[in-house]
Design an enzyme around this catalytic site. Structure first.
Site, PDB file in Angstrom:
ATOM      1  N   CYS A  71       1.060  -3.240  -4.144  1.00  0.00           N
ATOM      2  CA  CYS A  71       0.214  -3.577  -2.747  1.00  0.00           C
ATOM      3  C   CYS A  71       1.137  -3.805  -1.521  1.00  0.00           C
ATOM      4  O   CYS A  71       1.823  -4.937  -1.468  1.00  0.00           O
ATOM      5  CB  CYS A  71      -0.708  -4.763  -3.197  1.00  0.00           C
ATOM      6  SG  CYS A  71      -1.563  -5.138  -1.743  1.00  0.00           S
ATOM      7  N   CYS A  74       0.039  -7.053   0.053  1.00  0.00           N
ATOM      8  CA  CYS A  74       0.609  -8.229  -0.560  1.00  0.00           C
ATOM      9  C   CYS A  74       1.919  -8.555  -0.356  1.00  0.00           C
ATOM     10  O   CYS A  74       2.374  -9.820  -0.318  1.00  0.00           O
ATOM     11  CB  CYS A  74       0.382  -8.011  -2.185  1.00  0.00           C
ATOM     12  SG  CYS A  74      -1.409  -7.717  -2.603  1.00  0.00           S
TER      13      CYS A  74
END
Length: 191
Positions: A71, A74
């Site tokens: 991600c 993230c």
């Protein structure tokens, strides 16, 4: 061409100067890139993370981040999360849960993780306070942290909401809801 080697245009002293410059540049690059430490901020957080059950029972507010290694958002938020964890280590638990790790599937399901990064926020008693979806700036993370630490309402930010307790459904409600209430979408489904 004869079999005699060509002489180098650089003398011995000049070669040593070049070697010293190369070593100094390599050392400088290592320092500029954060030192020899090879772990990313997300890896550091995950390694230092408490088990969620421990965090819920130790008397400190808890912030659980549901994330994945792949991600990008993230990873972008990880340095701010690491700084937050370092600043509030003795007052707030920052827990990372990788949605791709089968060990955490029950937790992913029970907190209805349907996108990442998702931050689930808990008071010092381990009771849900709210959640946040998506990228958070360092300033937004600080506002959320302050609200948790001071047991105040969560900040009014897009994607941040409180958790409400839904009443237990009856069989009539289940009949009316039908199959649509049984979602199989997960954080990786993008559906």
């Amino acid at each position: 061409m004869t079999g005699t080697p060509e002489s180098s245009p650089l003398g011995t002293a000049q070669r040593w100067v070049l070697v010293i410059i190369a070593v100094a540049l390599a050392f400088g690059l290592v320092i500029l890139r954060g030192g020899i430490q090879s772990e990313s901020p997300m890896e550091q957080l995950a390694r230092r993370s408490l088990d969620p059950q421990t965090a819920f029972t130790n008397g400190r507010p808890t912030l659980i981040e549901f994330y994945a290694d792949w991600c990008q958002v993230c990873r972008e938020m990880a340095p701010s999360m690491l700084e937050l964890e370092k600043k509030s280590r003795d007052r707030l638990d920052v827990v990372l849960v990788n949605v791709d790790n089968p060990r955490w599937q029950d937790l992913v399901d029970s907190y209805d993780v349907n996108g990442i990064p998702q931050l689930n926020l808990f008071n010092a008693e381990g009771e849900p306070r709210g959640r946040s979806l998506g990228l958070r700036s360092p300033e937004e993370l600080q506002l959320i942290t302050t609200a948790l630490l001071e047991d105040e309402p969560l900040p009014a930010l897009p994607g941040v909401g409180t958790v409400s307790q839904l009443p237990t459904s009856t069989s009539a409600d289940n009949t009316l809801a039908g199959a649509s209430s049984q979602s199989t979408a997960g954080p990786r489904s993008h559906g």
